[in-house]
Write a protein that holds these residues in place. Structure first.
Motif, mmCIF file in Angstrom:
data_model
loop_
_atom_site.group_PDB
_atom_site.id
_atom_site.type_symbol
_atom_site.label_atom_id
_atom_site.label_comp_id
_atom_site.label_asym_id
_atom_site.label_seq_id
_atom_site.Cartn_x
_atom_site.Cartn_y
_atom_site.Cartn_z
ATOM 1 N N GLN A 14 -40.871 5.996 36.924
ATOM 2 C CA GLN A 14 -39.501 6.344 36.557
ATOM 3 C C GLN A 14 -39.276 6.177 35.059
ATOM 4 O O GLN A 14 -38.596 6.985 34.436
ATOM 5 N N ARG A 15 -39.852 5.118 34.484
ATOM 6 C CA ARG A 15 -39.720 4.924 33.032
ATOM 7 C C ARG A 15 -40.416 6.033 32.269
ATOM 8 O O ARG A 15 -39.899 6.533 31.273
ATOM 9 N N PHE A 16 -41.601 6.424 32.734
ATOM 10 C CA PHE A 16 -42.339 7.509 32.082
ATOM 11 C C PHE A 16 -41.543 8.806 32.124
ATOM 12 O O PHE A 16 -41.431 9.517 31.119
ATOM 13 N N LEU A 17 -40.985 9.129 33.290
ATOM 14 C CA LEU A 17 -40.210 10.361 33.415
ATOM 15 C C LEU A 17 -38.935 10.306 32.576
ATOM 16 O O LEU A 17 -38.503 11.330 32.027
ATOM 17 N N PHE A 18 -38.338 9.132 32.448
ATOM 18 C CA PHE A 18 -37.155 8.976 31.602
ATOM 19 C C PHE A 18 -37.512 9.237 30.135
ATOM 20 O O PHE A 18 -36.828 9.997 29.438
ATOM 21 N N LEU A 20 -40.128 10.883 29.033
ATOM 22 C CA LEU A 20 -40.499 12.289 28.911
ATOM 23 C C LEU A 20 -39.261 13.179 28.820
ATOM 24 O O LEU A 20 -39.235 14.140 28.042
ATOM 25 N N GLY A 21 -38.226 12.850 29.577
ATOM 26 C CA GLY A 21 -36.973 13.595 29.494
ATOM 27 C C GLY A 21 -36.340 13.486 28.115
ATOM 28 O O GLY A 21 -35.812 14.465 27.579
ATOM 29 N N LEU A 22 -36.392 12.290 27.522
ATOM 30 C CA LEU A 22 -35.854 12.122 26.169
ATOM 31 C C LEU A 22 -36.675 12.881 25.131
ATOM 32 O O LEU A 22 -36.123 13.458 24.183
ATOM 33 N N VAL A 23 -37.998 12.903 25.324
ATOM 34 C CA VAL A 23 -38.860 13.655 24.398
ATOM 35 C C VAL A 23 -38.565 15.150 24.492
ATOM 36 O O VAL A 23 -38.481 15.844 23.465
ATOM 37 N N MET A 24 -38.377 15.656 25.700
ATOM 38 C CA MET A 24 -38.073 17.073 25.859
ATOM 39 C C MET A 24 -36.696 17.408 25.283
ATOM 40 O O MET A 24 -36.504 18.480 24.703
ATOM 41 N N PHE A 25 -35.742 16.491 25.425
ATOM 42 C CA PHE A 25 -34.432 16.674 24.792
ATOM 43 C C PHE A 25 -34.592 16.810 23.286
ATOM 44 O O PHE A 25 -34.047 17.727 22.672
ATOM 45 N N ALA A 26 -35.363 15.901 22.696
ATOM 46 C CA ALA A 26 -35.576 15.944 21.248
ATOM 47 C C ALA A 26 -36.295 17.231 20.840
ATOM 48 O O ALA A 26 -35.973 17.826 19.799
ATOM 49 N N PHE A 27 -37.249 17.675 21.645
ATOM 50 C CA PHE A 27 -37.984 18.906 21.344
ATOM 51 C C PHE A 27 -37.054 20.115 21.304
ATOM 52 O O PHE A 27 -37.094 20.913 20.363
ATOM 53 N N TYR A 28 -36.206 20.259 22.328
ATOM 54 C CA TYR A 28 -35.289 21.398 22.358
ATOM 55 C C TYR A 28 -34.260 21.321 21.234
ATOM 56 O O TYR A 28 -33.892 22.346 20.655
ATOM 57 N N VAL A 59 -27.435 23.667 23.243
ATOM 58 C CA VAL A 59 -26.597 23.438 24.434
ATOM 59 C C VAL A 59 -27.471 23.013 25.616
ATOM 60 O O VAL A 59 -27.122 22.087 26.360
ATOM 61 N N TYR A 60 -28.623 23.653 25.779
ATOM 62 C CA TYR A 60 -29.535 23.279 26.851
ATOM 63 C C TYR A 60 -30.039 21.849 26.662
ATOM 64 O O TYR A 60 -30.164 21.086 27.634
ATOM 65 N N ALA A 61 -30.309 21.458 25.416
ATOM 66 C CA ALA A 61 -30.740 20.090 25.142
ATOM 67 C C ALA A 61 -29.646 19.093 25.506
ATOM 68 O O ALA A 61 -29.926 18.025 26.062
ATOM 69 N N ALA A 62 -28.404 19.430 25.238
ATOM 70 C CA ALA A 62 -27.292 18.533 25.586
ATOM 71 C C ALA A 62 -27.166 18.395 27.099
ATOM 72 O O ALA A 62 -26.917 17.296 27.618
ATOM 73 N N ARG A 64 -29.623 18.727 29.290
ATOM 74 C CA ARG A 64 -30.755 17.892 29.722
ATOM 75 C C ARG A 64 -30.496 16.429 29.415
ATOM 76 O O ARG A 64 -30.834 15.549 30.219
ATOM 77 N N PHE A 65 -29.911 16.149 28.252
ATOM 78 C CA PHE A 65 -29.646 14.768 27.868
ATOM 79 C C PHE A 65 -28.662 14.108 28.831
ATOM 80 O O PHE A 65 -28.883 12.973 29.258
ATOM 81 N N THR A 66 -27.606 14.815 29.186
ATOM 82 C CA THR A 66 -26.640 14.230 30.117
ATOM 83 C C THR A 66 -27.258 14.017 31.495
ATOM 84 O O THR A 66 -26.957 13.023 32.158
ATOM 85 N N ARG A 67 -28.136 14.910 31.925
ATOM 86 C CA ARG A 67 -28.790 14.735 33.223
ATOM 87 C C ARG A 67 -29.757 13.562 33.208
ATOM 88 O O ARG A 67 -29.870 12.849 34.194
ATOM 89 N N VAL A 68 -30.459 13.358 32.096
ATOM 90 C CA VAL A 68 -31.405 12.239 32.010
ATOM 91 C C VAL A 68 -30.653 10.912 31.965
ATOM 92 O O VAL A 68 -31.036 9.956 32.645
ATOM 93 N N ILE A 69 -29.590 10.844 31.213
ATOM 94 C CA ILE A 69 -28.848 9.590 31.080
ATOM 95 C C ILE A 69 -28.100 9.247 32.370
ATOM 96 O O ILE A 69 -28.013 8.075 32.742
#
Length: 74
Positions: A14-18, A20-28, A59-62, A64-69
């Motif tokens: 779960q920590r890894f996926l969290f 990874l979600g933050l990294v993908m947010f930063a990428f987008y 907008v897509y990054a935002a 994703r960020f809200t879904r990850v948090i």
């Protein structure tokens, strides 16, 4: 919202996926900003379409960020 105590109690998967979600947010986010700011891109796309695509990526990054948090533990 994000709580450090619950983050430390998560399983390693779960920590890894969290993270990874933050990294993908930063990428987008960086990709969207790059499309908007970079003037002489090697790819020829009209400025209007580049800005539109950049805003769409931000907008897509935002989203994703809200879904990850706001993830709920199962």
């Amino acid at each position: 919202m994000f709580n450090l105590k619950t983050f430390m109690q998560k399983s390693p998967q779960q920590r890894f996926l969290f993270i990874l979600g933050l990294v993908m947010f930063a990428f987008y986010l960086v990709l969207g900003l790059t499309l908007i700011v970079w003037k002489d891109m090697p790819v020829t796309i009209e400025r209007t379409y580049r800005v539109l695509l950049g805003v769409l990526l931000i907008v897509y990054a935002a989203i994703r960020f809200t879904r990850v948090i706001n993830q709920k533990d199962n």
